[in-house]
Scaffold this motif. Structure first.
Motif, PDB file in Angstrom:
ATOM      1  N   THR A   1       0.815  -1.220   0.000  1.00 14.42           N
ATOM      2  CA  THR A   1       0.000   0.000   0.000  1.00 14.42           C
ATOM      3  C   THR A   1       0.844   1.263   0.000  1.00 14.42           C
ATOM      4  O   THR A   1       0.323   2.352  -0.244  1.00 14.42           O
ATOM      5  CB  THR A   1      -0.908   0.058   1.242  1.00 14.42           C
TER       6      THR A   1
ATOM      7  N   PRO B   1       2.632   2.621  -3.494  1.00 14.15           N
ATOM      8  CA  PRO B   1       1.942   1.333  -3.445  1.00 14.15           C
ATOM      9  C   PRO B   1       2.288   0.515  -4.697  1.00 14.15           C
ATOM     10  O   PRO B   1       2.072   0.976  -5.813  1.00 14.15           O
ATOM     11  CB  PRO B   1       0.457   1.730  -3.435  1.00 14.15           C
TER      12      PRO B   1
ATOM     13  N   LYS C   1      -1.608  -2.313  -4.329  1.00 13.42           N
ATOM     14  CA  LYS C   1      -2.889  -1.617  -4.420  1.00 13.42           C
ATOM     15  C   LYS C   1      -2.900  -0.682  -5.635  1.00 13.42           C
ATOM     16  O   LYS C   1      -2.068   0.203  -5.765  1.00 13.42           O
ATOM     17  CB  LYS C   1      -3.146  -0.807  -3.156  1.00 13.42           C
TER      18      LYS C   1
END
Length: 225
Positions: free
Chosen positions: A74, A114, A117
């Motif tokens: 992330t 990230p 994600k």
């Protein structure tokens, strides 16, 4: 500028793609890129997002690097770990607008991205656009421009605040879990890149002593996955 790339274990398979995007943009602009790994998911030396922060602190405080590019699934874990270190000012950067605003307003010395994600089709193009916004041209000019002086003042206040709330890097190295520290500097290219570029003799000497002590004792690095 010397730019260090650090990739943690969950996203290690993407290191080659990230490194290529970074060098494609940064090297023609006159910057040097040093890839500290991980280089693949099968690397013997494994980096967690916590180690990303510790390694970033070592590289920036020793001036072995001027800027660190890191991340995790992330981007948040690596950002938090980096910001726990003295002298490291790391922003969470997801897109080119983030990169531009971080560079102009905050003018930090590290970004975390990230790599899981939202990382899909044409992700390498987003990486290249992010790096262009960061490394092409002068940072810290402010946005909007009329607030540049206020932003510059606040950056100085933040630096002073962090100097009070954090120990110096050598103290951190001496007091952090030594197995964690050994694992963070166990990468294949660490010694080659770091000792040639470090400008802090005390940090270099401490890490050399730690490494040689581990070798004498037959130390085995923990997996720390």
């Amino acid at each position: 500028m010397k730019i260090a790339l650090i990739t943690e274990n969950s996203q290690a398979a993407k290191n080659g793609l990230i490194h290529e995007a970074l060098t494609t943009v940064a090297e023609p602009l006159g910057h040097e890129v040093f890839n500290y790994g991980m280089y693949s998911a099968d690397d013997t030396a494994s980096l967690t997002y916590v180690m990303n922060g510790l390694l970033a602190g070592i590289l920036l405080n020793s001036k072995a690097a001027d800027f660190v590019v890191t991340g995790c699934g992330t981007g948040m874990g690596s950002m938090l770990a980096c910001n726990a270190m003295p002298g490291v000012f790391c922003g969470l950067v997801i897109d080119p607008t983030d990169a531009f605003l971080f560079g102009q307003i905050n003018d930090g010395n590290a970004i975390s991205m990230p790599y899981a994600k939202g990382f899909g089709w044409a992700a390498e193009l987003n990486l290249q656009d992010v790096y262009r916004k960061l490394f092409d041209g002068e940072r810290g000019l402010g946005y909007p421009k009329e607030r540049a002086e206020i932003m510059r003042t606040n950056r100085g206040i933040l630096r002073d605040l962090k100097a009070v709330t954090c120990n110096d890097m050598l103290t951190v190295l001496k007091n952090v879990d030594q197995d964690l520290l050994r694992a963070a500097i166990a990468g294949e290219k660490f010694a080659e890149y770091f000792y040639a570029n470090s400008q802090d003799d005390a940090i270099s000497a401490y890490l050399k002593g730690l490494s040689s002590h581990g070798a004498r004792e037959g130390h085995v690095e923990p997996a720390l996955a």
